[in-house]
Design a protein around this motif. Structure first.
Motif, PDB file in Angstrom:
ATOM      1  N   UNK A   2       0.551  -1.022   0.108  1.00 25.27           N
ATOM      2  CA  UNK A   2      -0.291  -0.393   0.509  1.00 25.27           C
ATOM      3  C   UNK A   2       0.785   1.149   0.124  1.00 25.27           C
ATOM      4  N   UNK A   3       0.153   2.916  -0.006  1.00 28.59           N
ATOM      5  CA  UNK A   3       0.914   3.254  -0.143  1.00 28.59           C
ATOM      6  C   UNK A   3       1.844   4.014   1.216  1.00 28.59           C
ATOM      7  N   UNK A   4       1.821   2.966   2.281  1.00 25.80           N
ATOM      8  CA  UNK A   4       2.408   3.486   3.426  1.00 25.80           C
ATOM      9  C   UNK A   4       2.984   3.014   3.289  1.00 25.80           C
ATOM     10  N   UNK A   5       3.960   1.376   2.382  1.00 32.03           N
ATOM     11  CA  UNK A   5       4.378   0.540   2.600  1.00 32.03           C
ATOM     12  C   UNK A   5       5.574   1.355   1.471  1.00 32.03           C
ATOM     13  N   UNK A   6       4.806   1.816   0.408  1.00 30.27           N
ATOM     14  CA  UNK A   6       5.445   2.195  -0.505  1.00 30.27           C
ATOM     15  C   UNK A   6       6.559   3.695  -0.157  1.00 30.27           C
ATOM     16  N   UNK A   7       5.973   4.604   0.882  1.00 32.75           N
ATOM     17  CA  UNK A   7       6.370   5.661   1.658  1.00 32.75           C
ATOM     18  C   UNK A   7       7.624   5.578   2.218  1.00 32.75           C
ATOM     19  N   UNK A   8       7.877   3.898   2.795  1.00 36.87           N
ATOM     20  CA  UNK A   8       8.927   3.823   3.576  1.00 36.87           C
ATOM     21  C   UNK A   8      10.362   3.186   3.160  1.00 36.87           C
ATOM     22  N   UNK A   9       9.219   2.588   1.694  1.00 42.44           N
ATOM     23  CA  UNK A   9      10.596   1.539   0.831  1.00 42.44           C
ATOM     24  C   UNK A   9      11.420   2.708   0.282  1.00 42.44           C
ATOM     25  N   UNK A  10      10.173   3.998  -0.421  1.00 41.73           N
ATOM     26  CA  UNK A  10      11.512   4.941  -0.599  1.00 41.73           C
ATOM     27  C   UNK A  10      12.298   5.698   0.532  1.00 41.73           C
ATOM     28  N   UNK A  11      11.782   5.902   1.375  1.00 39.78           N
ATOM     29  CA  UNK A  11      12.286   6.662   2.228  1.00 39.78           C
ATOM     30  C   UNK A  11      14.083   5.505   2.612  1.00 39.78           C
ATOM     31  N   UNK A  12      14.070   4.312   3.052  1.00 41.68           N
ATOM     32  CA  UNK A  12      15.145   3.329   3.312  1.00 41.68           C
ATOM     33  C   UNK A  12      15.295   3.550   2.335  1.00 41.68           C
ATOM     34  N   UNK A  13      14.899   3.948   0.745  1.00 39.45           N
ATOM     35  CA  UNK A  13      16.091   3.211  -0.087  1.00 39.45           C
ATOM     36  C   UNK A  13      17.039   4.706  -0.621  1.00 39.45           C
ATOM     37  N   UNK A  14      16.148   5.961   0.144  1.00 39.38           N
ATOM     38  CA  UNK A  14      17.249   7.209  -0.315  1.00 39.38           C
ATOM     39  C   UNK A  14      18.045   6.829   0.300  1.00 39.38           C
ATOM     40  N   UNK A  15      17.598   7.431   2.212  1.00 37.67           N
ATOM     41  CA  UNK A  15      18.642   6.787   2.823  1.00 37.67           C
ATOM     42  C   UNK A  15      19.853   5.561   2.071  1.00 37.67           C
ATOM     43  N   UNK A  16      19.855   4.472   2.669  1.00 39.74           N
ATOM     44  CA  UNK A  16      20.353   3.213   1.360  1.00 39.74           C
ATOM     45  C   UNK A  16      21.492   3.773   0.406  1.00 39.74           C
ATOM     46  N   UNK A  17      21.115   4.389  -0.114  1.00 42.65           N
ATOM     47  CA  UNK A  17      21.745   4.960  -1.420  1.00 42.65           C
ATOM     48  C   UNK A  17      22.213   5.951  -1.952  1.00 42.65           C
ATOM     49  N   UNK A  20      20.983  10.545   2.061  1.00 43.27           N
ATOM     50  CA  UNK A  20      19.825  11.838   2.219  1.00 43.27           C
ATOM     51  C   UNK A  20      18.826  10.967   2.559  1.00 43.27           C
ATOM     52  N   UNK A  21      18.286  12.529   3.013  1.00 45.77           N
ATOM     53  CA  UNK A  21      16.218  11.204   3.667  1.00 45.77           C
ATOM     54  C   UNK A  21      15.902  12.007   2.335  1.00 45.77           C
ATOM     55  N   UNK A  22      14.068  11.311   2.588  1.00 45.43           N
ATOM     56  CA  UNK A  22      13.147  11.816   1.279  1.00 45.43           C
ATOM     57  C   UNK A  22      11.592  12.469   2.308  1.00 45.43           C
ATOM     58  N   UNK A  60      12.390  -5.112  -9.577  1.00 47.90           N
ATOM     59  CA  UNK A  60      11.430  -4.114 -10.654  1.00 47.90           C
ATOM     60  C   UNK A  60      11.357  -1.878  -9.900  1.00 47.90           C
ATOM     61  N   UNK A  61      10.398  -2.359  -8.840  1.00 50.54           N
ATOM     62  CA  UNK A  61       9.575  -1.323  -8.334  1.00 50.54           C
ATOM     63  C   UNK A  61      10.666  -1.071  -7.386  1.00 50.54           C
ATOM     64  N   UNK A  62      12.029  -0.712  -6.974  1.00 54.37           N
ATOM     65  CA  UNK A  62      13.225  -0.654  -6.458  1.00 54.37           C
ATOM     66  C   UNK A  62      13.937   0.202  -7.828  1.00 54.37           C
ATOM     67  N   UNK A  63      14.346  -0.475  -8.436  1.00 54.38           N
ATOM     68  CA  UNK A  63      14.952   0.606  -9.634  1.00 54.38           C
ATOM     69  C   UNK A  63      14.303   1.257 -10.471  1.00 54.38           C
ATOM     70  N   UNK A  64      12.694   1.497 -10.033  1.00 53.96           N
ATOM     71  CA  UNK A  64      12.338   2.595 -10.661  1.00 53.96           C
ATOM     72  C   UNK A  64      12.337   3.646  -9.362  1.00 53.96           C
ATOM     73  N   UNK A  65      12.122   3.328  -8.465  1.00 56.47           N
ATOM     74  CA  UNK A  65      12.144   4.518  -7.126  1.00 56.47           C
ATOM     75  C   UNK A  65      13.241   5.114  -7.513  1.00 56.47           C
ATOM     76  N   UNK A  66      14.301   4.002  -7.352  1.00 52.77           N
ATOM     77  CA  UNK A  66      16.091   4.857  -7.538  1.00 52.77           C
ATOM     78  C   UNK A  66      15.820   5.898  -8.988  1.00 52.77           C
ATOM     79  N   UNK A  67      15.539   5.169  -9.721  1.00 51.55           N
ATOM     80  CA  UNK A  67      15.921   6.374 -11.116  1.00 51.55           C
ATOM     81  C   UNK A  67      15.120   7.691 -10.769  1.00 51.55           C
ATOM     82  N   UNK A  68      13.980   7.059  -9.885  1.00 49.94           N
ATOM     83  CA  UNK A  68      13.239   9.034  -9.502  1.00 49.94           C
ATOM     84  C   UNK A  68      13.772   9.530  -8.589  1.00 49.94           C
TER      85      UNK A  68
END
Length: 153
Positions: A2-17, A20-22, A60-68
């Motif tokens: 859902x959107x909450x899980x997506x939000x936390x995934x994006x924040x996690x990927x932003x910090x890991x790669x 920086x914070x999202x 695939x979703x993680x790759x798209x998130x990194x791109x964005x």
């Protein structure tokens, strides 16, 4: 997911790669048809196409998130965030983000099965092939002004 899980995934990927914070929103947008994700310049939010997660999975979703996120962080830093910019291409390479996402199977099928309409002139028998339907009451043959008849499509 859902959107909450997506939000936390994006924040996690932003910090890991990116280290920086999202600080904005990440949501699924079901209206997206031809793209995996979209970074909005006006409010800095990221919209994702849920079909990519459903059909290709989390990788695939993680790759798209990194791109964005490349668009996001470069835009906020005032650097070149567009696809053609050197900064963008370099950051994509550094974080291992894809330049393009995989095409959805239905999009590939739709591209392959493009219909072709065939019209024929009633006088000179000239054939016209078109992708879009034309109004035969309004348009006539270009060479002899004869009536066009739809024969195939």
């Amino acid at each position: 997911m859902n959107d909450q899980e997506l939000q936390s995934l994006v924040e996690e990927i932003s910090w890991k790669y990116f280290n920086k914070t999202f600080r904005h929103k990440a949501i699924f947008n079901r209206r997206l048809k031809t793209t995996g994700g979209r970074y909005l310049l006006s409010n800095h939010n990221i919209e994702m196409n849920k079909k990519y997660f459903e059909q290709f999975g989390k990788d695939e979703l993680v790759g798209i998130i990194k791109h964005e996120l490349c668009h996001y962080h470069l835009h906020l830093e005032g650097k070149g965030y567009k696809h053609r910019d050197h900064d963008f291409k370099r950051l994509l390479h550094e974080v291992g983000a894809p330049r393009y996402c995989s095409p959805l199977p239905e999009a590939v099928e739709k591209r392959k099965s493009k219909r072709v309409l065939t019209y024929i002139c009633s006088k000179c028998k000239w054939e016209y092939k078109r992708k879009k339907r034309i109004d035969t009451n309004r348009y006539v043959c270009g060479s002899c002004r004869g009536e066009l008849i739809l024969i195939d499509g």
